[in-house]
Write a protein that holds these residues in place. Structure first.
Motif, PDB file in Angstrom:
ATOM      1  N   ALA B   9     -44.315  23.094   7.192  1.00 41.89           N
ATOM      2  CA  ALA B   9     -43.941  22.507   8.474  1.00 41.89           C
ATOM      3  C   ALA B   9     -44.880  22.968   9.589  1.00 41.89           C
ATOM      4  O   ALA B   9     -45.268  22.184  10.459  1.00 41.89           O
ATOM      5  CB  ALA B   9     -42.499  22.865   8.814  1.00 41.89           C
ATOM      6  N   GLU B  10     -45.248  24.252   9.541  1.00 40.98           N
ATOM      7  CA  GLU B  10     -46.166  24.778  10.568  1.00 40.98           C
ATOM      8  C   GLU B  10     -47.557  24.165  10.410  1.00 40.98           C
ATOM      9  O   GLU B  10     -48.219  23.846  11.394  1.00 40.98           O
ATOM     10  CB  GLU B  10     -46.258  26.301  10.462  1.00 40.98           C
ATOM     11  N   ALA B  11     -47.973  24.003   9.165  1.00 42.70           N
ATOM     12  CA  ALA B  11     -49.301  23.417   8.915  1.00 42.70           C
ATOM     13  C   ALA B  11     -49.346  21.972   9.420  1.00 42.70           C
ATOM     14  O   ALA B  11     -50.365  21.539   9.973  1.00 42.70           O
ATOM     15  CB  ALA B  11     -49.617  23.464   7.421  1.00 42.70           C
ATOM     16  N   ILE B  12     -48.247  21.259   9.242  1.00 43.30           N
ATOM     17  CA  ILE B  12     -48.188  19.871   9.737  1.00 43.30           C
ATOM     18  C   ILE B  12     -48.290  19.867  11.266  1.00 43.30           C
ATOM     19  O   ILE B  12     -49.027  19.073  11.855  1.00 43.30           O
ATOM     20  CB  ILE B  12     -46.889  19.186   9.245  1.00 43.30           C
ATOM     21  N   GLY B  13     -47.565  20.785  11.897  1.00 43.44           N
ATOM     22  CA  GLY B  13     -47.624  20.886  13.355  1.00 43.44           C
ATOM     23  C   GLY B  13     -49.020  21.259  13.837  1.00 43.44           C
ATOM     24  O   GLY B  13     -49.566  20.641  14.765  1.00 43.44           O
ATOM     25  N   GLU B  14     -49.620  22.249  13.176  1.00 40.53           N
ATOM     26  CA  GLU B  14     -50.952  22.684  13.592  1.00 40.53           C
ATOM     27  C   GLU B  14     -51.981  21.575  13.350  1.00 40.53           C
ATOM     28  O   GLU B  14     -52.918  21.402  14.138  1.00 40.53           O
ATOM     29  CB  GLU B  14     -51.348  23.969  12.851  1.00 40.53           C
ATOM     30  N   ALA B  15     -51.799  20.839  12.270  1.00 41.00           N
ATOM     31  CA  ALA B  15     -52.727  19.743  11.968  1.00 41.00           C
ATOM     32  C   ALA B  15     -52.718  18.711  13.103  1.00 41.00           C
ATOM     33  O   ALA B  15     -53.762  18.186  13.487  1.00 41.00           O
ATOM     34  CB  ALA B  15     -52.352  19.072  10.652  1.00 41.00           C
ATOM     35  N   ALA B  16     -51.532  18.459  13.633  1.00 45.88           N
ATOM     36  CA  ALA B  16     -51.447  17.513  14.744  1.00 45.88           C
ATOM     37  C   ALA B  16     -52.235  18.039  15.939  1.00 45.88           C
ATOM     38  O   ALA B  16     -53.000  17.292  16.574  1.00 45.88           O
ATOM     39  CB  ALA B  16     -49.990  17.275  15.124  1.00 45.88           C
ATOM     40  N   VAL B  17     -52.065  19.330  16.231  1.00 48.20           N
ATOM     41  CA  VAL B  17     -52.786  19.928  17.362  1.00 48.20           C
ATOM     42  C   VAL B  17     -54.291  19.838  17.123  1.00 48.20           C
ATOM     43  O   VAL B  17     -55.057  19.448  18.018  1.00 48.20           O
ATOM     44  CB  VAL B  17     -52.353  21.398  17.564  1.00 48.20           C
ATOM     45  N   GLN B  18     -54.721  20.157  15.900  1.00 52.82           N
ATOM     46  CA  GLN B  18     -56.151  20.114  15.572  1.00 52.82           C
ATOM     47  C   GLN B  18     -56.705  18.694  15.696  1.00 52.82           C
ATOM     48  O   GLN B  18     -57.885  18.499  15.978  1.00 52.82           O
ATOM     49  CB  GLN B  18     -56.395  20.636  14.147  1.00 52.82           C
ATOM     50  N   ALA B  19     -55.816  17.716  15.489  1.00 54.13           N
ATOM     51  CA  ALA B  19     -56.251  16.314  15.589  1.00 54.13           C
ATOM     52  C   ALA B  19     -56.250  15.827  17.033  1.00 54.13           C
ATOM     53  O   ALA B  19     -56.502  14.646  17.289  1.00 54.13           O
ATOM     54  CB  ALA B  19     -55.352  15.421  14.732  1.00 54.13           C
ATOM     55  N   GLY B  20     -55.929  16.718  17.952  1.00 52.20           N
ATOM     56  CA  GLY B  20     -55.967  16.315  19.352  1.00 52.20           C
ATOM     57  C   GLY B  20     -54.669  15.695  19.843  1.00 52.20           C
ATOM     58  O   GLY B  20     -54.630  15.068  20.899  1.00 52.20           O
ATOM     59  N   CYS B  21     -53.613  15.882  19.080  1.00 50.29           N
ATOM     60  CA  CYS B  21     -52.302  15.388  19.516  1.00 50.29           C
ATOM     61  C   CYS B  21     -51.669  16.441  20.407  1.00 50.29           C
ATOM     62  O   CYS B  21     -51.407  17.560  19.959  1.00 50.29           O
ATOM     63  CB  CYS B  21     -51.415  15.108  18.310  1.00 50.29           C
ATOM     64  N   HIS B  22     -51.439  16.093  21.650  1.00 52.69           N
ATOM     65  CA  HIS B  22     -50.868  17.052  22.599  1.00 52.69           C
ATOM     66  C   HIS B  22     -49.462  16.669  23.037  1.00 52.69           C
ATOM     67  O   HIS B  22     -48.939  17.197  24.008  1.00 52.69           O
ATOM     68  CB  HIS B  22     -51.783  17.195  23.816  1.00 52.69           C
ATOM     69  N   LEU B  23     -48.884  15.709  22.324  1.00 55.58           N
ATOM     70  CA  LEU B  23     -47.541  15.239  22.700  1.00 55.58           C
ATOM     71  C   LEU B  23     -46.672  15.122  21.462  1.00 55.58           C
ATOM     72  O   LEU B  23     -47.069  14.482  20.466  1.00 55.58           O
ATOM     73  CB  LEU B  23     -47.630  13.875  23.380  1.00 55.58           C
ATOM     74  N   PHE B  24     -45.493  15.730  21.531  1.00 56.30           N
ATOM     75  CA  PHE B  24     -44.546  15.625  20.428  1.00 56.30           C
ATOM     76  C   PHE B  24     -43.166  15.379  21.005  1.00 56.30           C
ATOM     77  O   PHE B  24     -42.728  16.070  21.928  1.00 56.30           O
ATOM     78  CB  PHE B  24     -44.527  16.908  19.589  1.00 56.30           C
ATOM     79  N   PHE B  25     -42.492  14.375  20.476  1.00 58.05           N
ATOM     80  CA  PHE B  25     -41.114  14.077  20.862  1.00 58.05           C
ATOM     81  C   PHE B  25     -40.283  14.041  19.576  1.00 58.05           C
ATOM     82  O   PHE B  25     -40.667  13.363  18.625  1.00 58.05           O
ATOM     83  CB  PHE B  25     -41.027  12.707  21.553  1.00 58.05           C
ATOM     84  N   GLY B  26     -39.169  14.765  19.560  1.00 52.65           N
ATOM     85  CA  GLY B  26     -38.382  14.778  18.329  1.00 52.65           C
ATOM     86  C   GLY B  26     -36.972  15.261  18.550  1.00 52.65           C
ATOM     87  O   GLY B  26     -36.610  15.742  19.633  1.00 52.65           O
TER      88      GLY B  26
END
Lengths: 257, 362
Positions: B9-26
């Motif tokens: 789960a953390e790797a998925i979250g970090e992957a999003a950050v590394q991809a330049g995703c700065h927004l998460f809604f959940g």
């Protein structure tokens, strides 16, 4: 040289609307557009249209727009504003959209204090789908799904959205205005101006409920509709300002020690 | 960057950050809560924003707003939550918005259970919501692959202007494995600027209207045709799969995806030692499905075995892949129970011995 004394606001597109004769959506659109013009924020304003009579608002406002799913405009507005806090974001919603299917979205958007403005048009009926009972339909008011008039024993009483939202501590500006007369419209514009101004100042969530007529689905003439709004809606939906940014009811609470 | 031991789960979250995703809604739902928890503390470190929404319905509409404003955005949920998002995903598809949705699948139907499952295969690949649309569906089998695919998902979503879903089971969310993020990672697609986004209109481009409403049927028909062309391109260009084992001379070819495929690989290795040749095709994209790869490998194998954590949802695609009607064997566990290597070994041996009952005759 003739002088133009009444022109289309820059923030309105040069098109005809689809609204029925006697409907006040057009007036409310104009008031919102005038406020956007006067604040000089058209170039950084993004609107969110609802599902309902104003579903095509994106064709009428001359700024970037999102068309939201039914009731979800406050969530869409949240997404836009969080993505680009420099934008001025407003959602334009009717009573079925906001007070029925979208009740969760509006309450939580307001309660998070999203720095967006919601223009809530209350005409006490579902217009676009053909005159069904709304959460704001008046007791005894007939609609296609309550043909003998709204029975509060089974349908409950109409929801007062401005009062409901103003029970929340977070929202900064909550007001109710009306569009049924020139004087009411002048006041409505002032409410809208304050709502947008507070947003631009980054002060918090703002909502303006605007009472509106629906001659087509009320089965009245425009003139009769105005009278009906005054006599039936105004006593139940009092106009006024329910919450201001500097009100005591917004004083900071102590954090957990 | 060096390899780091991370929970899925953390790797998925970090992957999003590394991809330049700065927004998460959940919205919280087990078994994926570690993704929003991780991002709630991680995103502010990079100037990003985390919002805990009031519901999955609101979450996906926040994505609609943020993606429409031109930003990379992600949500994660688990099966019942994805059902709640269905409406909004359809709107994102209709409005051509790039959003990334992670589904850590749990067993159903209804509230079901909270343990690993692959019961949402149909939902993800065939019937995610109303209307005529598709989403790319990526299915990792390891934490490293989950991290890689999440990053790819953002590029694919932007490139196609379409929702992309990453599906894993509870194991992908909960396992810990070494993960490496590459600092010099480049987008896997050439990505044009998002001139269509609603960023405030200075009248120097067409007005941005993020919208899925087309009241004119001729206009909507053209929109549907344009979307279909996009899906055809995805089917042509985005099929991903991996193959394992005795591809040219298999007694049995297994088709399995996600963590189930890893269990099957363990079984394949054990069976090799017993002299039984087994191959495997692992779909990495569930949609588009690797029909040709399955067809080719199956054509050289005596028997076909599908292994899934569902009652056989993927069998339909395997049947479509085959040249001619052939019997298909099937093994599954349900309700959050897991397939063991021993079960797969026994099943393959039973197929060889002729004692396994095929589940699908044509």
């Amino acid at each position: 040289m003739p002088e133009a004394v009444f022109v289309r606001p820059d923030s309105l597109s040069d098109v005809s609307t689809h609204y029925c004769p006697g409907c006040t959506h057009g007036i409310i659109h104009r008031l919102v557009a005038e406020v956007i013009d006067e604040l000089g924020i058209r170039e950084r304003t993004v609107g969110v249209a609802p599902v309902g009579c104003s579903v095509l608002a994106y064709n009428y406002f001359d700024c970037d727009f999102h068309e939201a799913a039914h009731g979800r405009a406050p969530a869409v507005a949240t997404g836009i504003k969080r993505a680009r806090p420099d934008l001025a974001v407003f959602a334009y919603q009717g009573d079925g959209d906001l007070a029925s299917i979208g009740m969760a979205e509006i309450v939580h958007c307001a309660n998070r204090g999203e720095k967006v403005t919601v223009v809530f048009v209350n005409n006490a009926i579902y217009g676009m789908t053909g005159g069904q009972m709304a959460p704001t339909t008046m007791p005894g008011q007939s609609a296609t799904t309550c043909q003998m008039g709204r029975d509060v024993e089974t349908a409950g009483h109409p929801i007062r959205v401005a009062e409901l939202i103003s029970t929340l501590r977070t929202p900064a500006f909550v007001a109710r205005a009306s569009s049924h007369s020139p004087l009411a419209a002048v006041n409505a514009k002032e409410m809208l101006r304050r709502a947008f101004k507070y947003q631009v100042e980054g002060r918090c969530f703002s909502l303006v409920e605007v009472l509106s007529t629906c001659p087509t689905n009320w089965g009245l003439t425009p003139a009769e509709s105005t009278e009906w709004l005054e006599k039936t809606m105004l006593p139940y939906y009092p106009l006024g300002v329910f919450k201001t940014p500097d009100g005591d009811d917004r004083a900071p609470l102590p954090r957990k020690p | 960057m060096a390899k780091k031991l991370m929970k899925g789960a953390e790797a998925i979250g970090e992957a999003a950050v590394q991809a330049g995703c700065h927004l998460f809604f959940g919205y919280p739902i087990t078994p994926q809560n570690e993704i929003p928890e991780y991002l709630s503390s991680r995103l502010p470190q990079v100037g990003g924003t985390f919002v805990q929404a009031e519901s999955e319905v609101a979450s996906i509409n926040m994505l609609y707003g943020a993606a429409g404003a031109g930003e990379r955005v992600m949500t994660s949920s688990s099966s019942p939550g994805i059902s709640l998002m269905a409406e909004g995903i359809s709107y994102c598809a209709g409005a051509k918005l790039p959003v990334v949705i992670v589904n850590i699948m749990r067993a159903g139907p209804g509230l079901g259970g909270i343990l690993p499952s692959q019961a949402d295969y149909f939902q993800a690949t065939k019937g995610l919501a109303h209307g005529d649309f598709r989403v790319l569906v990526l299915a990792p089998w390891s934490i490293q692959e989950a991290a890689d695919l999440v990053q790819d998902a953002f590029d694919l979503a932007d490139y196609y202007r379409n929702p992309v879903m990453v599906v894993g089971d509870g194991l992908i969310g909960q396992m810990m494995e070494p993960v490496e993020f590459y600092e010099d990672r480049q987008p896997i697609k050439e990505l044009p600027p998002k001139t269509w986004a609603s960023t405030g209109w200075k009248r120097d481009r067409p007005k941005a209207i993020i919208n899925s409403l087309f009241l004119d049927p001729a206009e909507l028909e053209q929109h549907n045709i344009d979307l279909k062309k996009k899906y055809d391109l995805m089917e042509r260009d985005e099929v991903r799969f991996a193959t394992y084992g005795a591809l040219d001379s298999a007694d049995v070819v297994i088709v399995a995806y996600g963590t189930v495929a890893r269990v099957c690989l363990s079984a394949i290795e054990a069976l090799e030692n017993d002299g039984i040749k087994v191959a495997m095709v692992r779909p990495i994209t569930l949609w588009p499905f690797p029909y040709e790869a399955v067809r080719e490998v199956a054509s050289k194998a005596k028997d076909i075995l599908v292994v899934e954590l569902s009652t056989g949802q993927m069998i339909e695609d395997v049947r479509l892949a085959l040249h001619r009607p052939r019997p298909i064997h099937f093994h599954c566990r349900l309700g959050g129970m897991l397939v063991s290597p021993e079960e797969v070994i026994d099943k393959v041996k039973a197929i060889k011995a002729g004692t396994s009952e095929e589940v699908h005759y044509a």
